[in-house]
Design an enzyme around this catalytic site. Sequence first.
Site, PDB file in Angstrom:
ATOM      1  N   SER A  22       0.816  -1.221   0.000  1.00  0.00           N
ATOM      2  CA  SER A  22       0.000   0.000   0.000  1.00  0.00           C
ATOM      3  C   SER A  22       0.847   1.268   0.000  1.00  0.00           C
ATOM      4  O   SER A  22       0.322   2.369   0.116  1.00  0.00           O
ATOM      5  CB  SER A  22      -0.930   0.003   1.219  1.00  0.00           C
ATOM      6  OG  SER A  22      -0.178  -0.154   2.412  1.00  0.00           O
ATOM      7  N   ASN A 109      -2.255  -2.362  12.854  1.00  0.00           N
ATOM      8  CA  ASN A 109      -3.699  -2.068  12.865  1.00  0.00           C
ATOM      9  C   ASN A 109      -4.021  -0.808  13.668  1.00  0.00           C
ATOM     10  O   ASN A 109      -4.791   0.047  13.208  1.00  0.00           O
ATOM     11  CB  ASN A 109      -4.484  -3.255  13.431  1.00  0.00           C
ATOM     12  CG  ASN A 109      -4.325  -4.504  12.585  1.00  0.00           C
ATOM     13  OD1 ASN A 109      -3.728  -4.450  11.504  1.00  0.00           O
ATOM     14  ND2 ASN A 109      -4.832  -5.627  13.067  1.00  0.00           N
ATOM     15  N   THR A 171     -37.679  29.646  -9.523  1.00  0.00           N
ATOM     16  CA  THR A 171     -37.987  28.297  -9.032  1.00  0.00           C
ATOM     17  C   THR A 171     -38.324  27.504 -10.284  1.00  0.00           C
ATOM     18  O   THR A 171     -38.827  28.063 -11.267  1.00  0.00           O
ATOM     19  CB  THR A 171     -39.190  28.256  -8.064  1.00  0.00           C
ATOM     20  OG1 THR A 171     -40.357  28.669  -8.773  1.00  0.00           O
ATOM     21  CG2 THR A 171     -38.972  29.134  -6.849  1.00  0.00           C
ATOM     22  N   HIS A 172     -38.045  26.222 -10.273  1.00  0.00           N
ATOM     23  CA  HIS A 172     -38.245  25.368 -11.460  1.00  0.00           C
ATOM     24  C   HIS A 172     -37.520  25.939 -12.678  1.00  0.00           C
ATOM     25  O   HIS A 172     -37.928  25.715 -13.812  1.00  0.00           O
ATOM     26  CB  HIS A 172     -39.731  25.205 -11.793  1.00  0.00           C
ATOM     27  CG  HIS A 172     -40.579  24.810 -10.623  1.00  0.00           C
ATOM     28  ND1 HIS A 172     -40.891  23.493 -10.340  1.00  0.00           N
ATOM     29  CD2 HIS A 172     -41.155  25.547  -9.636  1.00  0.00           C
ATOM     30  CE1 HIS A 172     -41.648  23.456  -9.248  1.00  0.00           C
ATOM     31  NE2 HIS A 172     -41.809  24.686  -8.789  1.00  0.00           N
ATOM     32  N   SER A 293     -12.421  27.248 -27.330  1.00  0.00           N
ATOM     33  CA  SER A 293     -12.698  26.037 -28.096  1.00  0.00           C
ATOM     34  C   SER A 293     -11.616  25.892 -29.161  1.00  0.00           C
ATOM     35  O   SER A 293     -11.178  26.879 -29.739  1.00  0.00           O
ATOM     36  CB  SER A 293     -14.067  26.148 -28.755  1.00  0.00           C
ATOM     37  OG  SER A 293     -14.154  25.261 -29.851  1.00  0.00           O
ATOM     38  N   LYS A 299     -15.938  30.980 -28.896  1.00  0.00           N
ATOM     39  CA  LYS A 299     -16.360  30.377 -27.631  1.00  0.00           C
ATOM     40  C   LYS A 299     -15.544  30.851 -26.429  1.00  0.00           C
ATOM     41  O   LYS A 299     -14.338  31.041 -26.509  1.00  0.00           O
ATOM     42  CB  LYS A 299     -16.267  28.843 -27.700  1.00  0.00           C
ATOM     43  CG  LYS A 299     -17.274  28.186 -28.593  1.00  0.00           C
ATOM     44  CD  LYS A 299     -18.730  28.363 -28.132  1.00  0.00           C
ATOM     45  CE  LYS A 299     -19.075  27.557 -26.899  1.00  0.00           C
ATOM     46  NZ  LYS A 299     -19.048  26.123 -27.123  1.00  0.00           N
ATOM     47  N   GLU A 306     -17.836  23.678 -15.007  1.00  0.00           N
ATOM     48  CA  GLU A 306     -18.334  22.366 -15.451  1.00  0.00           C
ATOM     49  C   GLU A 306     -17.550  21.239 -14.766  1.00  0.00           C
ATOM     50  O   GLU A 306     -18.112  20.220 -14.364  1.00  0.00           O
ATOM     51  CB  GLU A 306     -18.208  22.249 -16.965  1.00  0.00           C
ATOM     52  CG  GLU A 306     -19.109  23.212 -17.711  1.00  0.00           C
ATOM     53  CD  GLU A 306     -18.735  23.293 -19.180  1.00  0.00           C
ATOM     54  OE1 GLU A 306     -19.351  22.577 -19.973  1.00  0.00           O
ATOM     55  OE2 GLU A 306     -17.809  24.045 -19.530  1.00  0.00           O
ATOM     56  N   TYR A 333      -9.921  -5.502  12.551  1.00  0.00           N
ATOM     57  CA  TYR A 333      -9.229  -5.143  11.315  1.00  0.00           C
ATOM     58  C   TYR A 333      -9.376  -6.210  10.247  1.00  0.00           C
ATOM     59  O   TYR A 333      -9.186  -7.396  10.509  1.00  0.00           O
ATOM     60  CB  TYR A 333      -7.730  -4.893  11.576  1.00  0.00           C
ATOM     61  CG  TYR A 333      -7.026  -4.435  10.304  1.00  0.00           C
ATOM     62  CD1 TYR A 333      -7.063  -3.094   9.914  1.00  0.00           C
ATOM     63  CD2 TYR A 333      -6.392  -5.351   9.468  1.00  0.00           C
ATOM     64  CE1 TYR A 333      -6.469  -2.680   8.738  1.00  0.00           C
ATOM     65  CE2 TYR A 333      -5.794  -4.928   8.283  1.00  0.00           C
ATOM     66  CZ  TYR A 333      -5.834  -3.593   7.924  1.00  0.00           C
ATOM     67  OH  TYR A 333      -5.259  -3.175   6.753  1.00  0.00           O
ATOM     68  N   LYS A 341      -7.949   4.788   2.457  1.00  0.00           N
ATOM     69  CA  LYS A 341      -7.193   6.031   2.347  1.00  0.00           C
ATOM     70  C   LYS A 341      -7.286   6.681   0.968  1.00  0.00           C
ATOM     71  O   LYS A 341      -7.424   7.905   0.866  1.00  0.00           O
ATOM     72  CB  LYS A 341      -5.735   5.788   2.734  1.00  0.00           C
ATOM     73  CG  LYS A 341      -5.586   5.580   4.249  1.00  0.00           C
ATOM     74  CD  LYS A 341      -4.213   5.153   4.665  1.00  0.00           C
ATOM     75  CE  LYS A 341      -3.941   3.661   4.597  1.00  0.00           C
ATOM     76  NZ  LYS A 341      -4.982   2.747   5.046  1.00  0.00           N
TER      77      LYS A 341
HETATM   78  N1  ARG Z   1      -1.430  -1.080   4.949  1.00  0.00           N
HETATM   79  C1  ARG Z   1      -2.377  -1.423   5.939  1.00  0.00           C
HETATM   80  C2  ARG Z   1      -3.603  -0.544   5.829  1.00  0.00           C
HETATM   81  O1  ARG Z   1      -3.534   0.450   5.190  1.00  0.00           O
HETATM   82  C3  ARG Z   1      -1.790  -1.288   7.296  1.00  0.00           C
HETATM   83  C4  ARG Z   1      -2.352  -2.219   8.295  1.00  0.00           C
HETATM   84  C5  ARG Z   1      -1.914  -3.586   7.965  1.00  0.00           C
HETATM   85  N2  ARG Z   1      -2.305  -4.511   8.940  1.00  0.00           N
HETATM   86  C6  ARG Z   1      -2.178  -5.827   8.751  1.00  0.00           C
HETATM   87  N3  ARG Z   1      -2.566  -6.588   9.676  1.00  0.00           N
HETATM   88  N4  ARG Z   1      -1.694  -6.301   7.648  1.00  0.00           N
HETATM   89  O2  ARG Z   1      -4.649  -0.841   6.359  1.00  0.00           O
END
Ligand code: ARG
Length: 469
Positions: A22, A109, A171-172, A293, A299, A306, A333, A341
């Site tokens: 990750s 975790n 409105t509308h 454009s 244009k 947009e 977990y 993320k």
């Molecule tokens: N890269 C993991 C995450 O973003 C970190 C936690 C990993 N935990 C594990 N038990 N492999 O969630």
Amino acid sequence: MTLWGGRFTQSLDSLAWALNASLPVDQRLAIQDVDGSLAWADAIHKAGILSDEEHASISLGLATVKEEFSSGEFSFVPSDEDIHTAVERRLTELIGVTAGKLHTGRSRNDQVATDFRLWMLGTIPLLEAALKDLQSALVEQAEAAFPHTNPSPLGRGARGEGEPILMPGYTHLQRAQPILLAHWWLSHYWPLQRDRARLNDLTARVSILPLGSGALAGTPIPVDRVALAESLGFAEPSPNSLDSVSDRDFAAEYLFCATMTGIHLSKLAEQIVLFTSSEFDFFELSDAFSTGSSLMPQKKNPDVFELTRGKAGTLLGLLTGLLATLKGLPSTYDKDLQEDKAPVFAATDTLLAILPVIAGALRTITVKAERMRSAIDATMMATDLADYLVEKDVPFRKAHELAGKAVRAAGEKKVSLEKMPLEAYQAIGPFEADVVQVFDPLRSVEKRNAIGGTSLQSVKDQIQKIKGV
Ligand code: ARG
């Protein structure tokens, strides 16, 4: 080097490794990861796990790692599975085997949840500042559309310097009633105010520290989690370790906040797109915030608005994506949570890219006050016509019907309401010569003088409320 090689005899398949890793996403948590580790080192030192020398060595090493991240000197190696691995690997290079003591009583975790929350606590103020600046742009425009001298009293005849800018309210998407342009600008201020309040409110729930929850069951190290929370700037430690390693409510809420802002910006953007079209022609974008454009030389396109409208859809997708990920999970977990993320980072980048551009575009937009004013016609005062009869003690229902008849009669006679002869009005209901006054749009605006209405005084009160004076 992985953090978990002990019980394995074979190394991970390279494609599976790439899927599992990750780092491309979570390297953005580098500083937070080091800060969390520094605080953890302090906590386990106090708990007697690290000697003074070990603690000093780890802290110094981590400070170096942090410096390398800040200066951009840090180099990742192919075996860095995630940011936590990378930091520990580098720390080991710097201080040797003592680095291996840092992870005592801790899991990735509780670590990743801590990093992520720390990051969010630092990011919310950036979003808030960008929202606030856009709000300022809206207030600046509202003030520019407001008369600076001689605010007009009800029924004022002469129009002068102090003329407020009037526009049709819809409105509308049908012309409905005249409003002050200032009132319209401010109608886009308040949604952003709620967005800021929502972010503020969310902060309390982000500010709960997962660190010290271990993998799931809690840490066996007698760390003072209250002190740990405080040292990292959290309000308090999480009360349940099982919940705390899997709680991503804060991420979902953050995405909701981002999406709601996206939708507010989209609404504003849609109106600007419409109002800059030749059909409306109420505003003209400055060259700095419009695009041309490749084919049609004439244009001038509102691309930034947009895109803002389009990205609101993307934001919504990020929110629903995370909610769908969370929906199927059992307690504690699960690796699915690694999907948390990317959408949060993407939503943040999207808003931080849009907000200053919209603020810039609004600050430099040209208001075509004459066009706005000329889009107001007497039929938009048909409600005032009914209200006029109400003042003459006609019940509103009846007044509405009679005003409707007047609109129809004017249509049949092909005259505008204000040009229709008094006799024609009197054939319909108890109208008198003063009925012509009804068709002054400023009078119509001034009638709407209760809190939150479009009258000059009400809008002035709004501005004062905004400015806290
Ligand atoms: N890269 C993991 C995450 O973003 C970190 C936690 C990993 N935990 C594990 N038990 N492999 O969630």
